[in-house]
Scaffold this motif. Structure first.
Motif, mmCIF file in Angstrom:
data_model
loop_
_atom_site.group_PDB
_atom_site.id
_atom_site.type_symbol
_atom_site.label_atom_id
_atom_site.label_comp_id
_atom_site.label_asym_id
_atom_site.label_seq_id
_atom_site.Cartn_x
_atom_site.Cartn_y
_atom_site.Cartn_z
ATOM 1 N N GLU A 119 0.830 -1.197 0.000
ATOM 2 C CA GLU A 119 0.000 0.000 0.000
ATOM 3 C C GLU A 119 0.870 1.253 0.000
ATOM 4 O O GLU A 119 1.836 1.357 0.755
ATOM 5 N N TYR A 120 0.486 2.205 -0.840
ATOM 6 C CA TYR A 120 1.133 3.510 -0.894
ATOM 7 C C TYR A 120 0.041 4.550 -0.660
ATOM 8 O O TYR A 120 -0.969 4.570 -1.368
ATOM 9 N N SER A 121 0.224 5.387 0.338
ATOM 10 C CA SER A 121 -0.819 6.365 0.655
ATOM 11 C C SER A 121 -0.191 7.674 1.119
ATOM 12 O O SER A 121 0.999 7.749 1.436
ATOM 13 N N CYS A 122 -1.004 8.714 1.121
ATOM 14 C CA CYS A 122 -0.535 10.030 1.545
ATOM 15 C C CYS A 122 -1.700 10.804 2.139
ATOM 16 O O CYS A 122 -2.866 10.474 1.921
ATOM 17 N N TRP A 123 -1.362 11.825 2.892
ATOM 18 C CA TRP A 123 -2.394 12.689 3.473
ATOM 19 C C TRP A 123 -1.767 14.038 3.820
ATOM 20 O O TRP A 123 -0.548 14.176 3.944
ATOM 21 N N LEU A 124 -2.636 15.041 3.968
ATOM 22 C CA LEU A 124 -2.187 16.372 4.366
ATOM 23 C C LEU A 124 -2.117 16.444 5.885
ATOM 24 O O LEU A 124 -2.960 15.889 6.589
ATOM 25 N N SER A 141 -4.832 6.873 -1.536
ATOM 26 C CA SER A 141 -4.269 5.558 -1.255
ATOM 27 C C SER A 141 -4.436 4.643 -2.464
ATOM 28 O O SER A 141 -5.455 4.699 -3.167
ATOM 29 N N THR A 142 -3.435 3.811 -2.705
ATOM 30 C CA THR A 142 -3.539 2.773 -3.724
ATOM 31 C C THR A 142 -2.656 1.610 -3.316
ATOM 32 O O THR A 142 -1.671 1.787 -2.595
ATOM 33 N N TYR A 143 -3.021 0.416 -3.738
ATOM 34 C CA TYR A 143 -2.225 -0.783 -3.478
ATOM 35 C C TYR A 143 -1.576 -1.176 -4.792
ATOM 36 O O TYR A 143 -2.258 -1.420 -5.778
#
Length: 354
Positions: A119-124, A141-143
């Motif tokens: 999983e690769y994800s990000c947020w502010l 987010s995406t796998y």
């Protein structure tokens, strides 16, 4: 073909993914966009993939790339936090580059391998002074599957792993695949048989592995996974399933001294013992009569797993405090405080001088 362990830097399994399989489901990012139009409180995806010629593509819940490809991801915002397979941090992998620019965060992974699957994800981040919190409305987010026909299973650092079966939480056999279309089955080593995946008690999640929803002692033993995809089947590493049944709560602690009385010059020791779950760490603290005088003592901590004979496994943790050349000021109460995530337990014993 037997699955090969990592030849060099290979990952430990990432934590559980919260994303559900995405077959025949509309991309999550599109759904988020529609919802955000209805309410500013709804989440909107800020994650995109940089394509050729400066094009950008919004990401669905899953993405499949061939191992060896490089990928660039961007997240809109001036204070972006990233999450990715943990082993890339563990080994400080030089193939991974993360930068924060004025308007977006950038993640580049070069020369990908099957081990990068995850999983690769990000947020502010919303910050007020030194305090920051996650902005739940600005996430992405995406796998990503990095497919490799030579390695259908995401590589692991060893041939063997222990999985604890706890009666009050699901257990995961983390044989994740690099090719989402691979057919994966679960097998017991002895007696040799395939374990039925009924979709209720045992399910297969392509992003996690096999999940035992309600583990019991009947599930203990050694298992492995087999995957097939346009070629010879491949076999995963082996997993040793150990059943655990220890009440949750503060440590179950006992204390004992080598003797309740001592003479000047004696060596005495006090042992603090905890029985608990195999994967729960215990921290020890001591209070003792000579502490205020800065009397030198020797403290050793260690633990081991014990089999209770019925398929149940317990962790025994000990802390031993040793006083050499006992003096009058060493007489009194010896107090051990044992702490785990559920709380702490205090026990004491007294040593008197003859």
């Amino acid at each position: 073909v037997i699955g090969q362990p990592a030849k060099s830097k290979r990952p430990k399994e990432p934590g559980e993914n919260k994303i559900k399989p995405a077959k025949k489901v509309k991309p999550k990012t599109l759904k988020m966009e529609r919802e955000s139009a209805d309410s500013s409180l709804k989440s909107q995806s800020i994650l995109t993939q940089v394509m050729d010629k400066g094009r950008f593509q919004k990401l669905a819940a899953t993405l499949s790339l061939s191992a060896g490809q490089s990928i660039e991801l961007r997240c809109k915002g001036s204070n972006v936090t990233w999450n990715y397979p943990s082993y890339l941090d563990t080994f400080k992998d030089s193939r991974l580059s993360i930068k924060q620019l004025d308007r977006y965060g950038q993640l580049i992974l070069a020369n990908s391998t099957a081990a990068d699957t995850g999983e690769y994800s990000c947020w502010l981040q919303l910050c007020n002074g030194n305090e920051c919190r996650k902005d739940e409305t600005k996430t992405g987010s995406t796998y990503i599957f990095f497919t490799d026909k030579e390695e259908l299973f995401v590589p692991t650092p060893s041939y063997f792993e222990i999985v604890y079966l706890n009666p009050d939480k699901p257990a995961i056999i983390p044989c994740r695949v690099t090719t989402p279309s691979a057919k994966v089955t679960l097998h017991r080593e002895f007696p040799a048989e395939e374990i039925e995946t009924d979709g209720t008690d045992i399910i297969y999640d392509v992003k996690k592995g096999f999940v035992y929803q309600h583990p019991t002692s009947d599930h203990k033993g050694i298992v492995y996974c087999k995957a097939e995809s346009q070629g010879a089947p491949q076999i995963s590493i082996k997993y040793h399933l150990l059943y655990v049944e220890v009440p949750k709560g503060p440590p179950s602690t006992t204390i004992a001294a080598s003797s309740s009385t001592a003479e000047v010059g004696d060596s005495v020791h006090v042992i603090c013992t905890v029985l608990g779950e195999p994967d729960v760490d215990v921290n020890f603290r001591w209070q003792y009569p000579g502490q205020e005088f800065e009397r030198p003592v020797i403290i050793q901590n260690f633990w081991r797993l014990i089999n209770r004979g019925t398929g149940h496994t317990t962790r025994i943790s000990k802390s031993v405090l040793l006083v050499e050349d006992f003096e009058a000021r060493d007489a009194g109460n010896y107090i051990c405080i044992a702490q785990n995530l559920q709380g702490e337990t205090t026990v004491a014993t007294a040593i008197e001088i003859n």
